[in-house]
Design a protein around this motif. Structure first.
Motif, PDB file in Angstrom:
ATOM      1  N   ALA A  97      -2.322  -6.910   4.370  1.00 47.98           N
ATOM      2  CA  ALA A  97      -2.389  -7.791   5.544  1.00 47.98           C
ATOM      3  C   ALA A  97      -1.042  -8.379   5.912  1.00 47.98           C
ATOM      4  O   ALA A  97      -0.890  -8.972   6.991  1.00 47.98           O
ATOM      5  CB  ALA A  97      -3.386  -8.918   5.296  1.00 47.98           C
ATOM      6  N   ASP A  98      -0.039  -8.230   5.036  1.00 45.32           N
ATOM      7  CA  ASP A  98       1.293  -8.764   5.306  1.00 45.32           C
ATOM      8  C   ASP A  98       2.346  -7.665   5.445  1.00 45.32           C
ATOM      9  O   ASP A  98       3.546  -7.924   5.306  1.00 45.32           O
ATOM     10  CB  ASP A  98       1.708  -9.720   4.182  1.00 45.32           C
ATOM     11  N   ALA A  99       1.928  -6.468   5.722  1.00 46.78           N
ATOM     12  CA  ALA A  99       2.854  -5.339   5.810  1.00 46.78           C
ATOM     13  C   ALA A  99       3.786  -5.479   7.021  1.00 46.78           C
ATOM     14  O   ALA A  99       3.486  -6.186   7.987  1.00 46.78           O
ATOM     15  CB  ALA A  99       2.089  -4.029   5.913  1.00 46.78           C
TER      16      ALA A  99
ATOM     17  N   SER B 157       0.834  -1.199   0.000  1.00 46.97           N
ATOM     18  CA  SER B 157       0.000   0.000   0.000  1.00 46.97           C
ATOM     19  C   SER B 157       0.870   1.251   0.000  1.00 46.97           C
ATOM     20  O   SER B 157       1.794   1.376   0.801  1.00 46.97           O
ATOM     21  CB  SER B 157      -0.909   0.012   1.233  1.00 46.97           C
ATOM     22  N   THR B 158       0.561   2.187  -0.876  1.00 47.17           N
ATOM     23  CA  THR B 158       1.323   3.437  -0.952  1.00 47.17           C
ATOM     24  C   THR B 158       0.952   4.407   0.155  1.00 47.17           C
ATOM     25  O   THR B 158       1.625   5.416   0.344  1.00 47.17           O
ATOM     26  CB  THR B 158       1.099   4.116  -2.311  1.00 47.17           C
ATOM     27  N   THR B 159      -0.112   4.114   0.913  1.00 43.34           N
ATOM     28  CA  THR B 159      -0.532   5.012   1.988  1.00 43.34           C
ATOM     29  C   THR B 159      -0.219   4.446   3.376  1.00 43.34           C
ATOM     30  O   THR B 159      -0.662   5.008   4.382  1.00 43.34           O
ATOM     31  CB  THR B 159      -2.035   5.319   1.889  1.00 43.34           C
ATOM     32  N   ALA B 160       0.506   3.328   3.431  1.00 42.96           N
ATOM     33  CA  ALA B 160       0.967   2.838   4.737  1.00 42.96           C
ATOM     34  C   ALA B 160       1.807   3.923   5.395  1.00 42.96           C
ATOM     35  O   ALA B 160       2.563   4.634   4.728  1.00 42.96           O
ATOM     36  CB  ALA B 160       1.767   1.560   4.572  1.00 42.96           C
ATOM     37  N   PHE B 161       1.699   4.038   6.720  1.00 43.78           N
ATOM     38  CA  PHE B 161       2.269   5.225   7.374  1.00 43.78           C
ATOM     39  C   PHE B 161       2.913   4.860   8.701  1.00 43.78           C
ATOM     40  O   PHE B 161       2.324   4.143   9.523  1.00 43.78           O
ATOM     41  CB  PHE B 161       1.152   6.249   7.602  1.00 43.78           C
TER      42      PHE B 161
END
Length: 238
Positions: free
Chosen positions: A56-58, A27-31
């Motif tokens: 779900a695997d970040a 995801s490009t919006t993970a923060f």
């Protein structure tokens, strides 16, 4: 030490100069960074935020500054205020050997968070590695989940640091009846303790009960019973 960080001297989303993050997500919006909020910050205006929008695997880590080689992690206590965007969301507190490599992370405490801003205190005495960076890791468990962490402090743990943090018992004891109260004793230090005394006092500093302490290992708690028999009717502060 003590070292403190409240995120309020930077402009969101920038991290303070001594903190870093690791974001591995589709995801490009993970923060992972500083977040401006009057709702989630314990001290205004900023808090730290770890947000997992859709992967779900970040892997999401908030990485603290390096501790000196002369200061082992297992001699440090971590305090912080935190809450999550939902109930029972997992958060991990641990240590990184390499602040750029998530695979070097070792979990020390697994936390289950709530939506209430709460102060947490954890000692790192069980850590046996050589890492120097204390870190917070998003526990995932689902997507669209945020953790907010504020007012972090790192404290050095002394050898002898014993305290009673709770007293549990009846609020309506009867005159003439022996009533047992439980003092919850925590060993915050690095040395086992067995030569101490626990006493129960009233609000006027009058001693009501006393008992010798028993062995309590570092980083653990023990319940110590104290029995008091009220002699007169009326309100008493314990």
């Amino acid at each position: 030490l003590p070292y403190t960080q409240n995120w309020d001297l930077v402009t969101a989303p920038a991290l303070p100069f001594d903190w870093t993050n690791i974001i591995q997500s589709t995801s490009t919006t993970a923060f992972v960074g500083t977040y401006a909020s009057t709702t989630y910050a314990h001290s205004q205006p900023n808090t730290a935020r770890l947000y997992n929008p859709s992967d779900a695997d970040a892997t999401l880590l908030l990485v603290g500054p390096p501790l000196a080689a002369t200061l082992p992690v297992n001699a440090v206590r971590v305090k912080f205020w935190a809450r999550s965007s939902g109930a029972n969301y997992p958060l991990s507190l641990g240590v990184l050997s390499d602040p750029t490599d998530a695979s070097t992370y070792t979990e020390v405490h697994a936390l289950t968070m709530t939506t209430t801003l709460t102060e947490y205190t954890y000692d790192m005495t069980t850590y046996a590695g050589t890492g120097t960076h204390i870190a917070f890791k998003h526990g995932l468990g689902g997507t669209g989940r945020s953790h907010y962490i504020d007012d972090i402090s790192f404290e050095q743990i002394g050898a002898d640091d014993l305290g009673c943090y709770a007293l549990v018992g009846s609020t309506t004891p009867s005159v003439g009846d022996a009533t047992t109260y439980i003092a919850v004793v925590q060993n915050w230090g690095t040395a086992a303790q067995d030569t101490y005394t626990v006493k129960l006092f009233d609000g006027a500093n009058g001693e009501l009960a006393t008992t010798p302490g028993v062995n309590v290992a570092p980083g653990t708690t023990i319940d110590i019973p104290l029995t008091w028999t009220p002699t007169v009717q009326g309100e008493v502060q314990l």
